[in-house]
Structure formats: C-alpha cells, structure tokens
Write a protein that holds these residues in place. Sequence first.
Motif, PDB file in Angstrom:
ATOM      1  N   SER A   1      -4.124   0.330  -2.157  1.00  0.00           N
ATOM      2  CA  SER A   1      -3.713  -0.798  -1.331  1.00  0.00           C
ATOM      3  C   SER A   1      -4.028  -2.076  -2.103  1.00  0.00           C
ATOM      4  CB  SER A   1      -4.465  -0.783   0.001  1.00  0.00           C
ATOM      5  OG  SER A   1      -4.080  -1.873   0.792  1.00  0.00           O
TER       6      SER A   1
ATOM      7  N   SER B   1       0.832  -1.202   0.000  1.00  0.00           N
ATOM      8  CA  SER B   1       0.000   0.000   0.000  1.00  0.00           C
ATOM      9  C   SER B   1       0.862   1.245   0.000  1.00  0.00           C
ATOM     10  CB  SER B   1      -0.930   0.000   1.208  1.00  0.00           C
ATOM     11  OG  SER B   1      -0.181   0.035   2.400  1.00  0.00           O
ATOM     12  N   ASN B   2       0.263   2.314  -0.488  1.00  0.00           N
ATOM     13  CA  ASN B   2       0.851   3.647  -0.381  1.00  0.00           C
ATOM     14  C   ASN B   2      -0.298   4.620  -0.138  1.00  0.00           C
ATOM     15  OD1 ASN B   2      -0.341   4.271  -2.866  1.00  0.00           O
ATOM     16  ND2 ASN B   2       1.547   3.982  -4.026  1.00  0.00           N
ATOM     17  N   SER B   3      -0.069   5.884  -0.317  1.00  0.00           N
ATOM     18  CA  SER B   3      -1.121   6.850  -0.014  1.00  0.00           C
ATOM     19  C   SER B   3      -2.265   6.829  -1.028  1.00  0.00           C
ATOM     20  CB  SER B   3      -0.527   8.259   0.069  1.00  0.00           C
ATOM     21  OG  SER B   3       0.085   8.589  -1.168  1.00  0.00           O
ATOM     22  N   HIS B   4      -2.087   6.156  -2.190  1.00  0.00           N
ATOM     23  CA  HIS B   4      -3.106   6.163  -3.239  1.00  0.00           C
ATOM     24  C   HIS B   4      -3.867   4.842  -3.390  1.00  0.00           C
ATOM     25  CE1 HIS B   4      -1.687  10.060  -4.536  1.00  0.00           C
ATOM     26  NE2 HIS B   4      -0.443   9.576  -4.570  1.00  0.00           N
TER      27      HIS B   4
END
Length: 184
Positions: free
Chosen positions: A27, A22-25
């Motif tokens: 998952s 996952s990242n901020s944009h």
Amino acid sequence: LPVYIDSNQCRPGRNFGKVTLSNSHFSLEIPVTVQLGKRQAEPSQNPERKKIIARLMNSYRDFRLKKLGASLWLNESEKSVAQLVAMDENDMEARLFQAQILITKEQLHEAGWILEHTGELLEQQKLFDTPLWAYYLYLTTLLPHEEGYGKEITGEVELVYRKCRQEWRIAWLLLYLSPEYDKS
C-alpha cells in the motif's frame, strides 16, 4: 497517474488529503494538497505583519526587563494583536497571542474558546511538529485542568522539540513547563 478532484467537495483555500494505491502486496499513500481559489500570500510574508510581530516582541522584552509596566505592556500588546487579527481572522499565531493576553487578563472562558477553535485548525492542517503547535499546547496548560495535565503536555512539547531542535522558541516554552529544564 492522473487524479481528478471534485472541487465541490473542497473548501476555499488549501485542502489536504491523500491518494492511496494498494494491492494485495503493498500500500502506498501519497499526500495531496489542493488549492481552491487564488493563492494568498503566507501571513509571515506580509511586511506590516512582521512590523507588528517585532513590536510585540520588543514590548515583551521591555516588560521582562522591567522597562515597561505590566498594564502598559498588556495594553500595547492587546492593540498589536487586535491589528494582527484584523489583518487575517484565520491567523493562528495571532489567535494564540490573543488567547495568551486573555489568560493574562484572567478572561479564561474567552481564552479557552479561542484555544479550542485554533487547536481544531492546527489539527485540520496537521501542524503537530511545529512551534505553533507547541505554543498552543503550552497555552492550554495555563487554563484549569485535572492534575497531571501539565506533565502530559510537557512530554508532548518535548516530542515536538526533538523533531525541531533548531527552534529555540520550543526550548523556551519548556523552561516554563518543566522545573527540570529551568535548573539545567
């Protein structure tokens, strides 16, 4: 992407989990199965097991067709199920058969214990959309519960059936769970 598993954290047999990226944009979850130790043949692939299951089915058919008395059917089934359990104590299907026999013999406490244990195994392996799960749910309705439990379980079994329409065994369970299905 290499993933390293600490086998000290696994139990023998199949272990289920997931890798989450996952990242901020977004998952992404990837299901993972880890086999620890030698892979054993699936219980359904054992020819001796298949023979015992066939014997159980034939015995039940003869009982339902009144070719076999209840006590003889129960004795034969109990012996066959004991053989299945002796072959593999973790065979969930055999344990459910065992619970049904105990319910028939009105040994509800013992049946309840087996159902509780088997239900935990089914949940651990996430087998919620399978005929085995539907059978487990059906058997739980044969034990004393608060009012409305049977209707709730019927709804859950219907959901399993919608996902597995090709499984006639689930439809057959619904005949016993719901009077509406019995009429149609």
